[in-house]
Motif scaffolding. Structure first.
Motif, PDB file in Angstrom:
ATOM      1  N   GLU A 161      36.510  41.422  41.892  1.00 42.55           N
ATOM      2  CA  GLU A 161      36.989  40.547  40.833  1.00 42.55           C
ATOM      3  C   GLU A 161      36.166  40.715  39.562  1.00 42.55           C
ATOM      4  O   GLU A 161      36.719  40.817  38.462  1.00 42.55           O
ATOM      5  CB  GLU A 161      36.930  39.099  41.317  1.00 42.55           C
ATOM      6  CG  GLU A 161      37.386  38.083  40.289  1.00 42.55           C
ATOM      7  CD  GLU A 161      37.251  36.662  40.784  1.00 42.55           C
ATOM      8  OE1 GLU A 161      37.667  35.753  40.048  1.00 42.55           O
ATOM      9  OE2 GLU A 161      36.719  36.451  41.889  1.00 42.55           O
ATOM     10  N   GLU A 162      34.845  40.745  39.684  1.00 44.70           N
ATOM     11  CA  GLU A 162      33.984  40.741  38.498  1.00 44.70           C
ATOM     12  C   GLU A 162      33.117  41.994  38.342  1.00 44.70           C
ATOM     13  O   GLU A 162      32.795  42.378  37.224  1.00 44.70           O
ATOM     14  CB  GLU A 162      33.075  39.506  38.513  1.00 44.70           C
ATOM     15  CG  GLU A 162      33.833  38.197  38.383  1.00 44.70           C
ATOM     16  CD  GLU A 162      32.915  36.999  38.362  1.00 44.70           C
ATOM     17  OE1 GLU A 162      31.702  37.162  38.630  1.00 44.70           O
ATOM     18  OE2 GLU A 162      33.405  35.886  38.095  1.00 44.70           O
TER      19      GLU A 162
ATOM     20  N   GLU B 158      46.462  39.556  38.371  1.00 42.22           N
ATOM     21  CA  GLU B 158      45.234  39.211  37.667  1.00 42.22           C
ATOM     22  C   GLU B 158      45.290  37.770  37.172  1.00 42.22           C
ATOM     23  O   GLU B 158      46.368  37.222  36.939  1.00 42.22           O
ATOM     24  CB  GLU B 158      45.021  40.162  36.486  1.00 42.22           C
ATOM     25  CG  GLU B 158      44.875  41.621  36.908  1.00 42.22           C
ATOM     26  CD  GLU B 158      44.900  42.559  35.725  1.00 42.22           C
ATOM     27  OE1 GLU B 158      43.868  43.191  35.462  1.00 42.22           O
ATOM     28  OE2 GLU B 158      45.960  42.650  35.074  1.00 42.22           O
TER      29      GLU B 158
ATOM     30  N   VAL C  17      42.776  39.622  41.255  1.00 48.58           N
ATOM     31  CA  VAL C  17      42.626  38.671  42.364  1.00 48.58           C
ATOM     32  C   VAL C  17      43.579  38.954  43.531  1.00 48.58           C
ATOM     33  O   VAL C  17      43.465  38.342  44.584  1.00 48.58           O
ATOM     34  CB  VAL C  17      42.821  37.221  41.873  1.00 48.58           C
ATOM     35  CG1 VAL C  17      41.684  36.805  40.960  1.00 48.58           C
ATOM     36  CG2 VAL C  17      44.167  37.024  41.172  1.00 48.58           C
TER      37      VAL C  17
ATOM     38  N   GLY D 178      32.408  36.814  43.345  1.00 51.13           N
ATOM     39  CA  GLY D 178      33.227  37.596  42.420  1.00 51.13           C
ATOM     40  C   GLY D 178      33.458  38.993  42.930  1.00 51.13           C
ATOM     41  O   GLY D 178      33.537  39.934  42.144  1.00 51.13           O
TER      42      GLY D 178
ATOM     43  N   GLU E 261      46.670  33.679  43.331  1.00 53.52           N
ATOM     44  CA  GLU E 261      45.651  34.612  43.818  1.00 53.52           C
ATOM     45  C   GLU E 261      46.188  35.677  44.765  1.00 53.52           C
ATOM     46  O   GLU E 261      45.531  36.691  44.965  1.00 53.52           O
ATOM     47  CB  GLU E 261      44.515  33.854  44.516  1.00 53.52           C
ATOM     48  CG  GLU E 261      43.576  33.151  43.570  1.00 53.52           C
ATOM     49  CD  GLU E 261      42.232  32.838  44.192  1.00 53.52           C
ATOM     50  OE1 GLU E 261      42.013  33.217  45.364  1.00 53.52           O
ATOM     51  OE2 GLU E 261      41.409  32.214  43.512  1.00 53.52           O
TER      52      GLU E 261
ATOM     53  N   GLU F   3      38.387  40.198  46.099  1.00 47.60           N
ATOM     54  CA  GLU F   3      39.524  39.274  46.164  1.00 47.60           C
ATOM     55  C   GLU F   3      40.805  39.993  46.590  1.00 47.60           C
ATOM     56  O   GLU F   3      41.709  39.367  47.134  1.00 47.60           O
ATOM     57  CB  GLU F   3      39.756  38.649  44.788  1.00 47.60           C
ATOM     58  CG  GLU F   3      38.688  37.660  44.367  1.00 47.60           C
ATOM     59  CD  GLU F   3      39.147  36.227  44.493  1.00 47.60           C
ATOM     60  OE1 GLU F   3      40.312  36.004  44.835  1.00 47.60           O
ATOM     61  OE2 GLU F   3      38.316  35.346  44.238  1.00 47.60           O
ATOM     62  N   SER F   4      40.909  41.293  46.320  1.00 43.64           N
ATOM     63  CA  SER F   4      42.171  42.027  46.484  1.00 43.64           C
ATOM     64  C   SER F   4      42.088  42.997  47.651  1.00 43.64           C
ATOM     65  O   SER F   4      41.055  43.626  47.872  1.00 43.64           O
ATOM     66  CB  SER F   4      42.485  42.831  45.211  1.00 43.64           C
ATOM     67  OG  SER F   4      42.380  42.034  44.070  1.00 43.64           O
TER      68      SER F   4
END
Length: 295
Positions: free
Chosen positions: A169-170, A217, A203, A151, A258, A154-155
């Motif tokens: 992400e998290e 997202e 993401v 998590g 994603e 991602e970006s």
């Protein structure tokens, strides 16, 4: 984020029923194109980069594969995609990435062709001079070591000054905000945060030709599937402002989007091209989705 077998079972149930799109008045859905190549390396696309004219497209899988393509459009819609040979990303010692260390997620390509990739698994950002070159791992700040393995980064996006931006992400800061990490070529900093809204998590990200930061997202709503949302901000120095929600889909409208790339079409209109991660799961699909965006 990679989805576990139990989650894939939920997805199997979700894909039985696909609701209509809720939409958003700011973004206009242009079309969606199914993309499939019968090769074992094809799938899991989590990052995307598109040239200023929308023709050259590079996609990145979450198993360390980089694929360069050429897109043909007819009446503004994707008609064909010609692919080159896939490149398997390498480690700092030149070995092909495998296992958790190969969980590549975010893609940003500089003006000189330098490739930057963000990873989950072992959270890091890596520079590649060429698709087949050894990895040059950027320094890892302490926060990267605190992020969950499935998590984190991602970006990844690059601005017109060559600075990299990534966000987990998290993982959130002490106030619950989304921290945005910036690499200026010497060190990492957190110049600003972004407000989370609802169950969506970031993401994908890109800086558009208008200089604004766009963030894709995702929300996973079992047992019905995925929602997608696209927001953008103007960035003045270290301050984001003028937040806009450009689209927010109903659950199940698209697959697991994603990656996002922002560019202008031949009529000068802003366009978002997004790619889905099919998790190498036979009931999901690789999908290229395009929306027209307002200036």
């Amino acid at each position: 984020m990679r989805f576990r077998p139990a989650t894939k079972l939920i997805l199997a149930l979700a894909l039985v029923c696909v609701p209509a799109a809720a939409g958003h008045p700011a973004g206009v859905h242009l079309h969606s194109a199914r993309w499939q190549i019968d090769e074992p390396w094809f799938g899991g696309w989590s990052g995307i980069d598109i040239s200023a004219d929308g023709i050259e497209m590079t996609v990145l899988s979450d198993e360390g594969v980089l694929l360069r393509t050429r897109v043909t459009r007819e009446d503004g819609r994707i008609a064909a995609i010609a692919t080159g040979e896939p490149a398997h990303l390498k480690s700092a010692v030149g070995r092909r990435l495998k296992g958790p260390g190969a969980d590549s997620e975010g893609l940003a390509i500089a003006g000189d062709g330098t490739i930057y990739v963000s990873f989950e698994g072992r959270t890091r950002v890596v520079r590649y001079d060429r698709p087949d070159s050894k990895a040059h791992v950027l320094p890892r700040p302490p926060a990267f070591r605190e992020m969950p393995r499935n998590g984190s980064l991602e970006s990844l996006a690059i601005d017109d000054r060559g600075r990299l931006y990534t966000m987990p992400e998290e993982w959130r800061d002490a106030s619950g905000a989304i921290p945005v990490f910036r690499w200026d070529g010497r060190e990492w900093s957190v110049p600003f945060t972004l407000p989370p809204r609802g169950r969506f998590v970031p993401v994908g990200a890109d800086f558009g030709p208008d200089g604004r930061l766009y963030v894709l997202e995702r929300a996973f709503n079992p047992p019905l599937g995925f929602q997608s949302r696209l927001r953008r901000w103007r960035i003045d120095g270290d301050r984001p402002h003028d937040e806009e929600t450009l689209l927010e889909t109903a659950t199940g409208t698209h697959d697991n989007l994603e990656g996002v790339a922002i560019w202008r079409d031949d009529r000068g209109r802003l366009r978002a091209t997004m790619v889905s991660d099919d998790n190498f799961f036979f009931l999901q699909r690789t999908e290229l989705v395009e929306y027209r965006l307002p200036d």
